[in-house]
Design an enzyme around this catalytic site. Structure first.
Site, PDB file in Angstrom:
ATOM      1  N   HIS A 109      36.003  42.095  36.522  1.00 34.75           N
ATOM      2  CA  HIS A 109      36.816  42.848  37.332  1.00 34.75           C
ATOM      3  C   HIS A 109      37.776  44.112  36.206  1.00 34.75           C
ATOM      4  O   HIS A 109      38.562  44.363  36.345  1.00 34.75           O
ATOM      5  CB  HIS A 109      38.304  42.059  37.752  1.00 34.75           C
ATOM      6  N   ASP A 140      31.560  36.872  38.620  1.00 34.61           N
ATOM      7  CA  ASP A 140      33.009  37.481  37.825  1.00 34.61           C
ATOM      8  C   ASP A 140      32.836  37.726  35.937  1.00 34.61           C
ATOM      9  O   ASP A 140      34.136  38.044  35.292  1.00 34.61           O
ATOM     10  CB  ASP A 140      34.779  37.272  37.681  1.00 34.61           C
ATOM     11  N   SER A 223      42.682  38.752  30.655  1.00 33.70           N
ATOM     12  CA  SER A 223      41.346  38.496  30.921  1.00 33.70           C
ATOM     13  C   SER A 223      40.243  39.488  30.556  1.00 33.70           C
ATOM     14  O   SER A 223      40.387  40.387  29.566  1.00 33.70           O
ATOM     15  CB  SER A 223      41.218  39.369  32.903  1.00 33.70           C
TER      16      SER A 223
END
Length: 371
Positions: A109, A140, A223
């Protein structure tokens, strides 16, 4: 530049989840250093201070550091050079140097649908170009590669996820809010969490099992960065944090999640080797399903649309038209509930599938395959 607003959405539809709502945060910011801060620039008058105007004082030397502080500093010095900042379009996230050939692992993502990126190493201010190697949104994870890898790249060392235990000290490294090479501290709060990510622009969402929960602060831009133990090993990739609906869906402090190192290394190695993933390490029934609703139009299961020939469900006698209602003791009211239930198992595990055929409740023992 204003930070890019992160989406905050509930877990997938189905039975109302009891777990936290989650917030997916790659991208934060392409901010300059012009963050607002509260400084201590004004003069401070301590009690009993008689320093004359214009006189200079010498700040006291810092007290001797303790062993824990030295351990933190040693880990940061060893691991932070392996953590990079990734810019994909107008969003920003983090990544980890996977090998000395220029491969960098991050969250899917973080990169979204982009094919080219710029990467800034921890020890440099010069952006480097990178291209997509492969992405696996189901877990992911993604790998990008530096177009011209510099000498001296420092690949990270990944831990044995089986040895990660509650209470171990963790450090989260990345670029929260665009502040590169930032470090936060916490502990492993739990292991083995199954977490469903919300979908967002460029990300379809995912349900991921065996995640590491940590109290280390994870913010937009973290992230794809590293969650590290005090042995200077990456135990997971920082991925998302919970949000608190009672606080306007703002981030819930101290509840973050990281994809475990064993999943990271397996998926990344396959993407580097072939650009695809053939062994996800995730359990599967070998069926395609759609939502099923009862007579009151309430979600009541996952009806099988097709069965993979020779797959686990086929071998157990399940057929198209059967409505899956249970996996062991877990009620299944929707396809997303089925995905969440299967995420807590591994290929080869045996489960009892409850289903309805022609309105009759039945069960089947299934040995799970690989997604």
């Amino acid at each position: 530049m204003r930070p890019k607003k992160e989406p905050t959405r509930p877990l997938p539809a189905g039975p109302r989840p009891t777990g936290p709502r989650l917030w997916l945060g790659p991208a934060a910011v392409l901010v300059s250093a012009a963050l607002l801060v509260t400084g201590c620039s004004s003069a401070h008058k301590g009690s009993g201070s008689n320093t004359a105007a214009g006189a200079t004082t010498t700040a006291p030397a810092p007290s001797a550091s303790n062993q824990t502080e030295q351990d933190y500093q040693q880990v940061i010095n060893q691991v932070l050079p392996s953590v990079v900042q990734i810019t994909a379009g107008d969003s920003l996230g983090s990544g980890i140097v996977f090998d000395d050939k220029g491969d960098i692992v991050t969250n899917a993502h973080v990169i979204g649908t982009a094919q080219t990126f710029t990467v800034t190493l921890a020890n440099s201010t010069k952006p480097l170009n990178a291209t997509l190697v492969g992405s696996y949104p189901q877990s992911d994870l993604a790998v990008i590669k530096l177009s011209s890898p510099p000498s001296g790249l420092k690949p990270a060392t990944f831990a044995d996820s089986a040895k990660v235990a509650v209470g171990q000290i963790t450090l989260a490294m990345g670029s929260p809010l665009g502040l590169s090479s930032s470090v936060t501290q916490g502990i492993v709060s739990a292991v083995g969490r199954t977490v469903s990510e919300p979908s967002s622009s460029g990300s379809p969402g995912a349900t991921i099992g065996n995640m590491v929960q940590t109290s280390a602060a994870i913010n937009p831009g973290n992230s794809g960065g590293a969650l590290v133990n005090l042995s200077s090993q990456v135990i997971g990739i920082n991925t998302l944090t919970a949000v608190d609906p009672e606080l306007g869906n703002s981030a819930a402090p101290g509840i973050g999640f990281a994809i475990p190192a064993v999943t990271v290394t397996s998926i990344a190695s396959q993407l580097i080797a072939t650009g695809t993933v053939t062994n996800s390490g995730r359990a599967a029934l070998g069926v395609t399903v759609r939502p099923f609703f009862n007579a009151n139009f309430q979600p009541a299961g996952a009806v099988i649309v097709s069965v993979t020939s020779g797959g686990p469900a086929d071998s157990a006698g399940l057929q198209a038209g059967d409505v899956i209602t249970k996996i062991n003791d877990t009620a299944i009211t929707s396809p997303s509930a089925l995905t969440s239930a299967l995420a807590s198992f591994s290929p080869g595990d045996k489960v009892t599938v409850g289903y309805q055929r022609n309105g009759q409740d039945q069960t089947a023992d299934v040995t799970l395959g690989t997604l």
